[in-house]
Write a protein that holds these residues in place. Structure first.
Motif, PDB file in Angstrom:
ATOM      1  N   GLN A 193       0.861  -1.187   0.000  1.00  0.00           N
ATOM      2  CA  GLN A 193       0.000   0.000   0.000  1.00  0.00           C
ATOM      3  C   GLN A 193       0.892   1.229   0.000  1.00  0.00           C
ATOM      4  O   GLN A 193       2.106   1.116   0.166  1.00  0.00           O
ATOM      5  N   GLY A 194       0.295   2.407  -0.201  1.00  0.00           N
ATOM      6  CA  GLY A 194       1.056   3.657  -0.137  1.00  0.00           C
ATOM      7  C   GLY A 194       2.255   3.708  -1.063  1.00  0.00           C
ATOM      8  O   GLY A 194       3.329   4.160  -0.684  1.00  0.00           O
ATOM      9  N   GLY A 195       2.091   3.229  -2.297  1.00  0.00           N
ATOM     10  CA  GLY A 195       3.173   3.334  -3.281  1.00  0.00           C
ATOM     11  C   GLY A 195       4.219   2.243  -3.188  1.00  0.00           C
ATOM     12  O   GLY A 195       5.207   2.259  -3.921  1.00  0.00           O
ATOM     13  N   GLU A 208      -9.991  -3.196  -5.589  1.00  0.00           N
ATOM     14  CA  GLU A 208      -9.695  -2.651  -4.257  1.00  0.00           C
ATOM     15  C   GLU A 208      -8.394  -1.859  -4.226  1.00  0.00           C
ATOM     16  O   GLU A 208      -8.072  -1.246  -3.215  1.00  0.00           O
ATOM     17  N   TYR A 209      -7.612  -1.935  -5.313  1.00  0.00           N
ATOM     18  CA  TYR A 209      -6.338  -1.204  -5.329  1.00  0.00           C
ATOM     19  C   TYR A 209      -5.944  -0.848  -6.759  1.00  0.00           C
ATOM     20  O   TYR A 209      -6.426  -1.457  -7.716  1.00  0.00           O
ATOM     21  N   GLU A 210      -5.086   0.147  -6.859  1.00  0.00           N
ATOM     22  CA  GLU A 210      -4.556   0.524  -8.169  1.00  0.00           C
ATOM     23  C   GLU A 210      -3.084   0.163  -8.231  1.00  0.00           C
ATOM     24  O   GLU A 210      -2.367   0.306  -7.246  1.00  0.00           O
ATOM     25  N   GLY A 215      -5.332   2.142  -2.312  1.00  0.00           N
ATOM     26  CA  GLY A 215      -5.885   0.932  -1.719  1.00  0.00           C
ATOM     27  C   GLY A 215      -4.795   0.018  -1.166  1.00  0.00           C
ATOM     28  O   GLY A 215      -3.647   0.432  -0.969  1.00  0.00           O
ATOM     29  N   ARG A 216      -5.194  -1.236  -0.916  1.00  0.00           N
ATOM     30  CA  ARG A 216      -4.277  -2.196  -0.283  1.00  0.00           C
ATOM     31  C   ARG A 216      -4.329  -3.520  -1.046  1.00  0.00           C
ATOM     32  O   ARG A 216      -5.410  -4.013  -1.371  1.00  0.00           O
ATOM     33  N   ARG A 217      -3.149  -4.059  -1.307  1.00  0.00           N
ATOM     34  CA  ARG A 217      -3.079  -5.340  -2.018  1.00  0.00           C
ATOM     35  C   ARG A 217      -2.567  -6.396  -1.060  1.00  0.00           C
ATOM     36  O   ARG A 217      -1.400  -6.399  -0.664  1.00  0.00           O
ATOM     37  N   LEU A 218      -3.448  -7.324  -0.665  1.00  0.00           N
ATOM     38  CA  LEU A 218      -3.060  -8.434   0.205  1.00  0.00           C
ATOM     39  C   LEU A 218      -2.897  -9.688  -0.647  1.00  0.00           C
ATOM     40  O   LEU A 218      -3.696  -9.940  -1.555  1.00  0.00           O
ATOM     41  N   ALA A 219      -1.880 -10.473  -0.349  1.00  0.00           N
ATOM     42  CA  ALA A 219      -1.653 -11.700  -1.116  1.00  0.00           C
ATOM     43  C   ALA A 219      -0.893 -12.700  -0.273  1.00  0.00           C
ATOM     44  O   ALA A 219      -0.260 -12.350   0.728  1.00  0.00           O
TER      45      ALA A 219
END
Ligand code: NI
Length: 226
Positions: free
Chosen positions: A88-90, A126-128, A167-171
């Motif tokens: 997240q945040g770049g 949910e994220y870009e 957004g936030r990318r969870l994996a």
């Protein structure tokens, strides 16, 4: 072979995993990075000993054990316990190759990383950003899958994760040692297995199908290391 496997986890399992991960204590992603990848890596990760990582990892492994497409494509011998990350945040992960050998924490077990896997837990909307870019034999492939879907690719590939700008990318990400170390041979076996299964669905068992199945197993016998 780069293979996308849909619905490894159900939407309910994804929601459960996300609810757990929101409360988790995230650490700097460099805890498991090698020397070169540490310079490229900028994300958050659950420590390997985290009870949440262990619980969710077991859910992932149980689901994979029941997934025919995964078993046929990967022919797993040893699977490294799944890890979990958050962008997240770049945050991003520059181009790198994963370490060849991983020691399972707290054990003497070493896993040769033949195959890398990423199981997406956030929906694409949910994220870009956050595309997993894999340098494949046929060029660069950009992968961003629905939550619960997984991509599997040769661990020899250069790959990166583009910055997550919103957004936030969870994996979940992890590796395995296959019974067949060669990606080329594994791909032949997978294609053959899929063709035989498709034939079986179309016609009753014929002598030809029995023979082809025999050829599959005899090739596996020649190529597998256990
Ligand atoms: Ni990697």
């Amino acid at each position: 072979m780069l293979l996308k496997i849909p619905n490894v986890l159900s939407k309910e399992q994804v929601e459960y995993a996300k609810s757990k991960l929101l409360d988790a204590d995230w650490a700097d992603g460099n805890i498991t990075a090698g020397y070169q990848s540490a310079k490229a890596k900028n994300n958050l990760q659950l420590p390997e000993s985290s009870p949440i990582a262990i619980e969710l990892g077991d859910i992932v492994l149980t689901a994979l054990a029941q997934n025919n497409m995964f078993m046929s494509a990967a022919l797993p011998l040893k699977i490294f316990p799944p890890l979990f990350n958050c962008y997240q945040g770049g945050r991003s992960f520059g181009v790198h190759v994963d370490n060849a050998i991983r020691q399972v924490p707290g054990t003497p077990v070493k896993v040769r990383t033949d195959i890398s896997m990423t199981l997406f837990l956030s929906e694409p909307d949910e994220y870009e950003g956050g595309e997993l870019v894999i340098e494949d034999t046929y060029g660069s492939q950009s992968v961003k899958l629905a939550a619960g879907d997984m991509v599997l690719y040769p661990a020899t590939s250069l790959h990166s994760v583009t910055p997550v700008t919103k957004g936030r990318r969870l994996a979940s990400f992890f590796w395995l040692q296959s019974m067949v170390s060669s990606d080329e041979k594994r791909t032949l076996l997978f294609d053959m297995d899929m063709a035989i299964q498709s034939l079986r669905a179309q016609v009753d068992d014929s002598p030809e199908i029995v023979q082809l199945t025999g050829v599959y197993h005899n090739l596996l016998r020649q190529w597998a290391q256990t």
